[in-house]
Design a protein around this motif. Structure first.
Motif, PDB file in Angstrom:
ATOM      1  N   ARG A 189       0.799  -1.222   0.000  1.00  0.00           N
ATOM      2  CA  ARG A 189       0.000   0.000   0.000  1.00  0.00           C
ATOM      3  C   ARG A 189       0.831   1.271   0.000  1.00  0.00           C
ATOM      4  N   GLY A 190       2.143   1.149   0.046  1.00  0.00           N
ATOM      5  CA  GLY A 190       2.987   2.335   0.092  1.00  0.00           C
ATOM      6  C   GLY A 190       2.829   3.207  -1.144  1.00  0.00           C
ATOM      7  N   GLU A 191       2.990   4.499  -0.964  1.00  0.00           N
ATOM      8  CA  GLU A 191       2.848   5.434  -2.079  1.00  0.00           C
ATOM      9  C   GLU A 191       4.097   5.501  -2.939  1.00  0.00           C
ATOM     10  N   THR A 192       5.228   5.078  -2.422  1.00  0.00           N
ATOM     11  CA  THR A 192       6.465   5.117  -3.192  1.00  0.00           C
ATOM     12  C   THR A 192       7.094   3.733  -3.230  1.00  0.00           C
ATOM     13  N   LYS A 193       8.048   3.550  -4.154  1.00  0.00           N
ATOM     14  CA  LYS A 193       8.725   2.264  -4.261  1.00  0.00           C
ATOM     15  C   LYS A 193       9.530   1.928  -3.012  1.00  0.00           C
ATOM     16  N   PHE A 194       9.880   2.937  -2.220  1.00  0.00           N
ATOM     17  CA  PHE A 194      10.674   2.706  -1.021  1.00  0.00           C
ATOM     18  C   PHE A 194       9.911   1.938   0.041  1.00  0.00           C
ATOM     19  N   THR A 195       8.584   1.971  -0.007  1.00  0.00           N
ATOM     20  CA  THR A 195       7.774   1.307   1.017  1.00  0.00           C
ATOM     21  C   THR A 195       7.023   0.099   0.473  1.00  0.00           C
ATOM     22  N   ARG A 196       7.300  -0.276  -0.776  1.00  0.00           N
ATOM     23  CA  ARG A 196       6.615  -1.427  -1.367  1.00  0.00           C
ATOM     24  C   ARG A 196       7.594  -2.586  -1.563  1.00  0.00           C
TER      25      ARG A 196
END
Length: 136
Positions: free
Chosen positions: A61-68
């Motif tokens: 659900r992250g908005e950026t690739k850093f949190t997915r």
């Protein structure tokens, strides 16, 4: 010039990058998280193989690739581009598959998380079972 399609167990649905406004000022072209992207196609001279890495998609659900979570496929081909294996793996955290090299001991790819910027760690992928000489 000859062109050909490398076979895969997956069918790729290529999605173009999207123009995204960053912080209301700058525009960046970003691949949607469902979009696949070929990362590299390299030749392994030690085993006479070709290796192709593809980021299949991102999930979470992250908005950026850093949190997915990033999902990858490593496809292995003979020197005649006959498929001999596929390996699926995931990267969680901020890093993508961004550094790799071939050595006598196999393919080395960066780990998804690093302890520090001064000490870089790699996973080693043993490719000896795909050696074409063992098939003959």
């Amino acid at each position: 010039m000859e062109s050909f399609h490398l076979p895969s167990s997956l069918s790729y649905n290529y999605i173009p990058t999207e123009a995204t406004l960053l912080k209301g000022v700058e525009t960046a072209y970003i691949l949607p998280k469902e979009g696949p992207k070929h990362i590299f196609l390299v030749y392994d001279p030690f085993r006479d193989l070709f290796l192709r890495a593809t980021k299949i998609r991102e999930s979470g659900r992250g908005e950026t690739k850093f949190t997915r979570t990033k999902h990858y496929l490593l496809a292995i081909f003979t020197s005649d581009f006959v498929p001999v294996g596929e390996y699926f793996f995931d990267f969680e955290g901020s890093l993508d598959l961004e550094n790799w090299f071939i050595a006598k001991k196999g393919l080395f790819i960066n780990k998804p998380e690093q302890k520090t910027e001064d000490f870089y760690e790699f996973w080693q992928i043993d490719l000896s079972t795909f050696n074409q000489d063992s098939e003959q």
